[in-house]
Enzyme design. Structure first.
Site, PDB file in Angstrom:
ATOM      1  N   ALA A   1      32.724  36.551  45.406  1.00  0.00           N
ATOM      2  CA  ALA A   1      31.544  35.788  45.838  1.00  0.00           C
ATOM      3  C   ALA A   1      31.358  34.506  45.024  1.00  0.00           C
ATOM      4  O   ALA A   1      30.982  33.458  45.566  1.00  0.00           O
ATOM      5  CB  ALA A   1      30.303  36.654  45.726  1.00  0.00           C
ATOM      6  N   GLY A   2      31.628  34.587  43.716  1.00  0.00           N
ATOM      7  CA  GLY A   2      31.465  33.410  42.856  1.00  0.00           C
ATOM      8  C   GLY A   2      32.413  32.294  43.245  1.00  0.00           C
ATOM      9  O   GLY A   2      32.032  31.124  43.364  1.00  0.00           O
ATOM     10  N   LYS A   3      33.646  32.671  43.451  1.00  0.00           N
ATOM     11  CA  LYS A   3      34.666  31.715  43.878  1.00  0.00           C
ATOM     12  C   LYS A   3      34.333  31.104  45.235  1.00  0.00           C
ATOM     13  O   LYS A   3      34.438  29.893  45.440  1.00  0.00           O
ATOM     14  CB  LYS A   3      35.970  32.487  44.068  1.00  0.00           C
TER      15      LYS A   3
ATOM     16  N   ASP B   1      44.161  31.347  43.558  1.00  0.00           N
ATOM     17  CA  ASP B   1      44.502  32.342  42.544  1.00  0.00           C
ATOM     18  C   ASP B   1      44.270  31.681  41.202  1.00  0.00           C
ATOM     19  O   ASP B   1      44.752  30.578  40.937  1.00  0.00           O
ATOM     20  CB  ASP B   1      45.928  32.858  42.677  1.00  0.00           C
TER      21      ASP B   1
ATOM     22  N   PHE C   1      30.537  33.072  36.950  1.00  0.00           N
ATOM     23  CA  PHE C   1      31.023  34.448  37.157  1.00  0.00           C
ATOM     24  C   PHE C   1      32.189  34.690  36.210  1.00  0.00           C
ATOM     25  O   PHE C   1      32.580  33.800  35.438  1.00  0.00           O
ATOM     26  CB  PHE C   1      31.451  34.639  38.622  1.00  0.00           C
ATOM     27  N   GLY C   2      32.731  35.890  36.276  1.00  0.00           N
ATOM     28  CA  GLY C   2      33.953  36.200  35.533  1.00  0.00           C
ATOM     29  C   GLY C   2      33.852  35.905  34.039  1.00  0.00           C
ATOM     30  O   GLY C   2      32.912  36.339  33.366  1.00  0.00           O
ATOM     31  N   TYR C   3      34.811  35.157  33.532  1.00  0.00           N
ATOM     32  CA  TYR C   3      34.893  34.891  32.096  1.00  0.00           C
ATOM     33  C   TYR C   3      34.014  33.714  31.657  1.00  0.00           C
ATOM     34  O   TYR C   3      34.061  33.319  30.492  1.00  0.00           O
ATOM     35  CB  TYR C   3      36.351  34.606  31.701  1.00  0.00           C
TER      36      TYR C   3
ATOM     37  N   HIS D   1      38.718  23.942  36.371  1.00  0.00           N
ATOM     38  CA  HIS D   1      40.080  24.088  36.886  1.00  0.00           C
ATOM     39  C   HIS D   1      40.084  24.031  38.414  1.00  0.00           C
ATOM     40  O   HIS D   1      40.904  23.365  39.033  1.00  0.00           O
ATOM     41  CB  HIS D   1      40.673  25.417  36.378  1.00  0.00           C
ATOM     42  N   ARG D   2      39.104  24.727  39.024  1.00  0.00           N
ATOM     43  CA  ARG D   2      39.009  24.778  40.493  1.00  0.00           C
ATOM     44  C   ARG D   2      38.651  23.392  41.040  1.00  0.00           C
ATOM     45  O   ARG D   2      39.192  22.958  42.066  1.00  0.00           O
ATOM     46  CB  ARG D   2      37.940  25.824  40.862  1.00  0.00           C
TER      47      ARG D   2
HETATM   48  O1  LIG Z   1      41.698  37.330  44.651  1.00  0.00           O
HETATM   49  P1  LIG Z   1      40.338  36.938  45.141  1.00  0.00           P
HETATM   50  O2  LIG Z   1      39.877  37.750  46.316  1.00  0.00           O
HETATM   51  O3  LIG Z   1      40.189  35.477  45.380  1.00  0.00           O
HETATM   52  O4  LIG Z   1      39.265  37.272  43.980  1.00  0.00           O
HETATM   53  P2  LIG Z   1      39.630  37.692  42.470  1.00  0.00           P
HETATM   54  O5  LIG Z   1      38.349  37.749  41.705  1.00  0.00           O
HETATM   55  O6  LIG Z   1      40.498  38.915  42.462  1.00  0.00           O
HETATM   56  O7  LIG Z   1      40.432  36.419  41.976  1.00  0.00           O
HETATM   57  P3  LIG Z   1      41.852  36.327  41.246  1.00  0.00           P
HETATM   58  O8  LIG Z   1      42.753  37.396  41.712  1.00  0.00           O
HETATM   59  O9  LIG Z   1      42.299  34.901  41.409  1.00  0.00           O
HETATM   60  O10 LIG Z   1      41.507  36.581  39.730  1.00  0.00           O
HETATM   61  C1  LIG Z   1      40.801  35.589  39.024  1.00  0.00           C
HETATM   62  C2  LIG Z   1      40.297  36.142  37.711  1.00  0.00           C
HETATM   63  O11 LIG Z   1      39.991  35.051  36.849  1.00  0.00           O
HETATM   64  C3  LIG Z   1      38.591  34.926  36.672  1.00  0.00           C
HETATM   65  N1  LIG Z   1      38.197  33.543  36.954  1.00  0.00           N
HETATM   66  C4  LIG Z   1      38.792  32.675  37.821  1.00  0.00           C
HETATM   67  N2  LIG Z   1      38.099  31.536  37.910  1.00  0.00           N
HETATM   68  C5  LIG Z   1      37.048  31.676  37.080  1.00  0.00           C
HETATM   69  C6  LIG Z   1      35.968  30.846  36.761  1.00  0.00           C
HETATM   70  O12 LIG Z   1      35.790  29.669  37.344  1.00  0.00           O
HETATM   71  N3  LIG Z   1      35.082  31.292  35.870  1.00  0.00           N
HETATM   72  C7  LIG Z   1      35.219  32.499  35.308  1.00  0.00           C
HETATM   73  N4  LIG Z   1      36.198  33.363  35.564  1.00  0.00           N
HETATM   74  C8  LIG Z   1      37.117  32.952  36.456  1.00  0.00           C
HETATM   75  C9  LIG Z   1      37.943  35.856  37.700  1.00  0.00           C
HETATM   76  O13 LIG Z   1      36.726  36.379  37.236  1.00  0.00           O
HETATM   77  C10 LIG Z   1      39.000  36.927  37.875  1.00  0.00           C
HETATM   78  O14 LIG Z   1      38.902  37.884  36.837  1.00  0.00           O
HETATM   79 MG   LIG Z   2      42.363  38.815  43.223  1.00  0.00          MG
END
Ligand SMILES: O=P(O)(O)OP(=O)(O)OP(=O)(O)OC[C@H]1O[C@@H](n2cnc3c(O)ncnc32)[C@H](O)[C@@H]1O
Ligand SMILES: [Mg+2]
Length: 198
Positions: free
Chosen positions: A14-16, A71, A155-157, A183-184
């Site tokens: 969702a964040g992406k 990715d 989200f994420g890291y 990066h995105r």
């Molecule tokens: O594969 P999809 O369905 O797109 O969703 P995913 O969350 O599994 O996505 P990835 O396989 O590309 O894994 C990306 C990892 O890197 C982290 N990540 C990527 N971009 C980030 C960002 O902008 N900020 C924080 N963490 C990020 C994210 O939280 C995931 O743990």
């Molecule tokens: Mg993934």
């Protein structure tokens, strides 16, 4: 000119999805792969690029639309680039909080000078599931891993990623600011230039 007017985003994150949508603006009608299938493809590639292509092809196949996949991940210098392509599964697929806790634990007692890291993003666009010439764009974002989480955005890291040019964590950035710097954002700027959209 955008070569199509509808595009499926090949992500279940969702964040992406929110960030990609904001960056694409109104240039194209955006759908999400979740509208077509709940099944996430296995990310079996050995590179961000291979995994992005694999996800894009899968989304194009289930939707019948052109597909854009992202990715991405975090590459930590002290860990030889880990978790890298395994960032989403770092703590065994238990989610963001577990991934962040594991990273902090692994880097416990590692001094700031050795906590350099970069976020990596590979975007892959395919016009159809068997497109023999996917468009690939990459983006990197340099920073450092904090000793404790900071901030609530993103989200994420993001709460662990220190952004030197702004003196804050990436989870403390306003979403619009992250979408200019990340990066995105860098990968998307290249993709937009390639597609001739502003
Ligand atoms: O594969 P999809 O369905 O797109 O969703 P995913 O969350 O599994 O996505 P990835 O396989 O590309 O894994 C990306 C990892 O890197 C982290 N990540 C990527 N971009 C980030 C960002 O902008 N900020 C924080 N963490 C990020 C994210 O939280 C995931 O743990
Ligand atoms: Mg993934």
């Amino acid at each position: 000119m955008m070569p199509f007017n509808e595009l499926v985003l090949a992500s279940h994150n969702a964040g992406k999805l929110k960030e990609l949508q904001a960056m694409l603006g109104t240039a194209v009608r955006v759908r999400s792969v979740g509208e077509f299938s709940d099944v996430e493809p296995e990310e079996t590639g050995l590179s961000f690029i291979e995994n992005a292509i694999l996800k894009a092809r899968n989304a194009a196949r289930v939707s019948g639309l052109p597909a854009l996949a992202d990715d991405s991940g975090l590459a930590v210098d002290h860990l030889g680039g880990a978790p890298g392509i395994y960032s989403a599964r770092y703590a065994g697929g238990q989610g963001d909080a577990a991934n962040n806790a594991k990273l902090l634990e692994v880097l416990k007692n590692v001094p700031d000078a050795q906590r350099g890291a970069q976020f990596v993003c590979a975007l892959a666009l395919v016009r159809h599931a068997e497109d023999p010439l996917p468009i690939i764009c990459e983006g990197l974002w340099q920073g450092r891993i904090l000793h404790a989480p900071r901030g609530e955005q993103g989200f994420g890291y993001d709460p662990l990623f220190w952004v030197p040019e702004r003196d804050c964590s990436s989870a403390e950035l306003a979403p619009a600011d992250k979408n200019q710097l990340s990066h995105r954002a860098r990968a998307m700027a290249l993709l937009k230039a390639r597609l001739g959209i502003a």
